[in-house]
Design a protein around this motif. Structure first.
Motif, PDB file in Angstrom:
ATOM      1  N   THR A 221      -1.660  40.818  24.641  1.00  0.00           N
ATOM      2  CA  THR A 221      -0.609  39.864  24.296  1.00  0.00           C
ATOM      3  C   THR A 221       0.220  39.541  25.533  1.00  0.00           C
ATOM      4  N   THR A 222       0.536  38.254  25.699  1.00  0.00           N
ATOM      5  CA  THR A 222       1.375  37.798  26.799  1.00  0.00           C
ATOM      6  C   THR A 222       2.549  37.028  26.227  1.00  0.00           C
ATOM      7  N   ARG A 223       3.749  37.321  26.720  1.00  0.00           N
ATOM      8  CA  ARG A 223       4.955  36.607  26.299  1.00  0.00           C
ATOM      9  C   ARG A 223       5.606  35.942  27.508  1.00  0.00           C
ATOM     10  N   ALA A 224       6.253  34.787  27.256  1.00  0.00           N
ATOM     11  CA  ALA A 224       6.912  34.068  28.344  1.00  0.00           C
ATOM     12  C   ALA A 224       7.957  33.125  27.761  1.00  0.00           C
ATOM     13  N   LYS A 225       8.787  32.614  28.662  1.00  0.00           N
ATOM     14  CA  LYS A 225       9.795  31.612  28.279  1.00  0.00           C
ATOM     15  C   LYS A 225       9.337  30.263  28.844  1.00  0.00           C
ATOM     16  N   GLY A 226       8.836  29.430  27.957  1.00  0.00           N
ATOM     17  CA  GLY A 226       8.363  28.111  28.377  1.00  0.00           C
ATOM     18  C   GLY A 226       6.918  28.125  28.825  1.00  0.00           C
ATOM     19  N   MET A 227       6.243  26.984  28.611  1.00  0.00           N
ATOM     20  CA  MET A 227       4.828  26.881  28.934  1.00  0.00           C
ATOM     21  C   MET A 227       4.460  25.413  29.106  1.00  0.00           C
ATOM     22  N   LYS A 228       3.481  25.153  29.980  1.00  0.00           N
ATOM     23  CA  LYS A 228       2.899  23.817  30.107  1.00  0.00           C
ATOM     24  C   LYS A 228       1.394  23.972  30.276  1.00  0.00           C
ATOM     25  N   ALA A 229       0.641  23.131  29.560  1.00  0.00           N
ATOM     26  CA  ALA A 229      -0.818  23.199  29.621  1.00  0.00           C
ATOM     27  C   ALA A 229      -1.381  21.805  29.841  1.00  0.00           C
ATOM     28  N   TRP A 230      -2.465  21.727  30.641  1.00  0.00           N
ATOM     29  CA  TRP A 230      -3.196  20.494  30.884  1.00  0.00           C
ATOM     30  C   TRP A 230      -4.488  20.562  30.089  1.00  0.00           C
ATOM     31  N   ILE A 231      -4.659  19.629  29.148  1.00  0.00           N
ATOM     32  CA  ILE A 231      -5.745  19.726  28.174  1.00  0.00           C
ATOM     33  C   ILE A 231      -7.112  19.581  28.838  1.00  0.00           C
ATOM     34  N   ASP A 232      -7.312  18.531  29.632  1.00  0.00           N
ATOM     35  CA  ASP A 232      -8.622  18.298  30.228  1.00  0.00           C
ATOM     36  C   ASP A 232      -9.011  19.404  31.209  1.00  0.00           C
TER      37      ASP A 232
ATOM     38  N   ASP B 211       2.002  15.334  24.892  1.00  0.00           N
ATOM     39  CA  ASP B 211       2.061  14.040  25.567  1.00  0.00           C
ATOM     40  C   ASP B 211       0.639  13.519  25.685  1.00  0.00           C
ATOM     41  N   ASN B 212       0.289  12.566  24.824  1.00  0.00           N
ATOM     42  CA  ASN B 212      -1.082  12.079  24.771  1.00  0.00           C
ATOM     43  C   ASN B 212      -1.430  11.230  25.991  1.00  0.00           C
ATOM     44  N   ILE B 213      -0.440  10.597  26.617  1.00  0.00           N
ATOM     45  CA  ILE B 213      -0.702   9.772  27.791  1.00  0.00           C
ATOM     46  C   ILE B 213      -1.000  10.653  29.001  1.00  0.00           C
ATOM     47  N   GLN B 214      -0.167  11.688  29.206  1.00  0.00           N
ATOM     48  CA  GLN B 214      -0.352  12.580  30.345  1.00  0.00           C
ATOM     49  C   GLN B 214      -1.416  13.650  30.089  1.00  0.00           C
ATOM     50  N   GLY B 215      -1.774  13.850  28.816  1.00  0.00           N
ATOM     51  CA  GLY B 215      -2.751  14.887  28.493  1.00  0.00           C
ATOM     52  C   GLY B 215      -2.202  16.285  28.668  1.00  0.00           C
ATOM     53  N   THR B 216      -0.916  16.473  28.321  1.00  0.00           N
ATOM     54  CA  THR B 216      -0.269  17.770  28.496  1.00  0.00           C
ATOM     55  C   THR B 216       0.367  18.239  27.188  1.00  0.00           C
ATOM     56  N   VAL B 217       0.545  19.559  27.117  1.00  0.00           N
ATOM     57  CA  VAL B 217       1.260  20.205  26.013  1.00  0.00           C
ATOM     58  C   VAL B 217       2.297  21.116  26.646  1.00  0.00           C
ATOM     59  N   TYR B 218       3.553  21.049  26.187  1.00  0.00           N
ATOM     60  CA  TYR B 218       4.595  21.848  26.840  1.00  0.00           C
ATOM     61  C   TYR B 218       5.713  22.214  25.869  1.00  0.00           C
ATOM     62  N   THR B 219       6.462  23.263  26.243  1.00  0.00           N
ATOM     63  CA  THR B 219       7.628  23.703  25.489  1.00  0.00           C
ATOM     64  C   THR B 219       8.545  24.505  26.411  1.00  0.00           C
ATOM     65  N   ASP B 220       9.829  24.505  26.084  1.00  0.00           N
ATOM     66  CA  ASP B 220      10.807  25.352  26.770  1.00  0.00           C
ATOM     67  C   ASP B 220      11.152  26.585  25.938  1.00  0.00           C
ATOM     68  N   GLU B 221      10.569  26.681  24.740  1.00  0.00           N
ATOM     69  CA  GLU B 221      10.835  27.800  23.847  1.00  0.00           C
ATOM     70  C   GLU B 221      10.007  29.030  24.251  1.00  0.00           C
ATOM     71  N   PRO B 222      10.401  30.217  23.789  1.00  0.00           N
ATOM     72  CA  PRO B 222       9.564  31.405  24.016  1.00  0.00           C
ATOM     73  C   PRO B 222       8.191  31.224  23.386  1.00  0.00           C
TER      74      PRO B 222
END
Length: 206
Positions: A177-188, A157-168
Motif C-alpha cells: 500500500t502507498t499513501r500520498a497527498k495529491g496525485m497526477k497521472a497521464w493516461i496514454d 481532463d479528457n483534452i490533456q489526457g490526465t487524471v489528478y487530485t489534491d486530496e489524499p
C-alpha cells in the motif's frame, strides 16, 4: 309550413342577402378571440429564460436514464466511455451531473482500460472535464497485476489526457500500500506521479 320553420327560413334568407352583416359578425368574433388571448392571466412561455425562471435554477433542463457517453481520439479509437443510471443536463452552464458514474479510460498501448467509479460526477462539456466526488476508485490492470487507487475527489481532463487530485490518495496492489497527498497521472503514458507526503508499506517477498 309551421310558423317556427318560416321564421328560421326568413332569418337564413336575411343573412344570405346581407353579406356585410356576415362579415361584421365574423370580424367581431375574431376581435373577441384576440382580446381574450391578450388578456389571459397565464401567457405562453416564449423563451428559454422564461422556462428556467418558472422551473428554478436547481432543476435540470433535461435528464437521461441509463445514459452513456463515448469520446474518440483523432484516429477513431475509443478514448473514454462513461455510463450513469441518471444524467441531468443544465444547458446554460453547459453542465451535466451524474449519479454513480462509471468511466473507462483507454490508451493505444494497453488492452485493459483504467476504470473509474464514484458516487457523483460533473461533466463540464466546454472544458471536456469530468469531476468525480465521493468514494472515488480507480482500478488499473497490467497483465496479472491489479492496482486500486481510492480518494475523495478526482478530475479527468479528457483534452490533456490526465487524471489528478489534491486530496489524499491510497494505492493498493499485490505488493503493498502507498499513501500520498495529491496525485497526477497521464493516461496514454500510463505514468502516475505522487505529489507529497509519500509513504508505503510493502510485503517482503521470500
Amino acid at each position: 309550413m309551421a310558423q317556427s320553420e318560416k321564421n328560421s327560413l326568413l332569418s337564413t334568407l336575411a343573412m344570405t342577402n346581407k353579406p356585410r352583416l356576415r362579415m361584421l359578425a365574423l370580424a367581431a368574433t375574431i376581435a373577441a378571440t384576440v382580446f381574450l388571448l391578450w388578456r389571459s392571466d397565464e401567457p405562453p412561455i416564449t423563451s428559454y429564460s422564461d422556462a428556467r425562471q418558472l422551473r428554478g435554477d436547481a432543476e435540470p433542463d433535461g435528464f437521461v436514464i441509463n445514459g452513456s457517453y463515448t469520446s474518440y481520439d483523432e484516429t477513431g479509437h475509443r478514448k473514454i466511455v462513461f455510463t450513469s443510471p441518471r444524467i441531468e443536463q443544465f444547458e446554460e452552464e453547459n453542465l451535466a451531473t451524474m449519479e454513480s458514474p462509471n468511466a473507462e479510460l483507454f490508451s493505444a498501448t494497453e488492452a485493459e482500460p483504467w476504470v473509474l467509479e464514484a458516487e457523483n460526477g460533473r461533466l463540464r462539456r466546454n472544458e471536456d472535464q469530468l469531476y468525480l466526488t465521493g468514494n472515488v476508485r480507480v482500478v488499473r490492470t497490467i497483465g496479472d497485476r491489479k492496482a486500486t487507487l481510492v480518494t475523495e475527489s478526482l478530475t479527468l481532463d479528457n483534452i490533456q489526457g490526465t487524471v489528478y487530485t489534491d486530496e489524499p490518495v491510497e494505492i493498493t496492489d499485490s505488493l503493498g500500500t502507498t499513501r500520498a497527498k495529491g496525485m497526477k497521472a497521464w493516461i496514454d503514458e500510463r505514468i502516475v506521479e505522487l505529489n507529497s507526503q509519500v509513504e508505503g508499506r510493502y510485503e517482503t517477498i521470500r
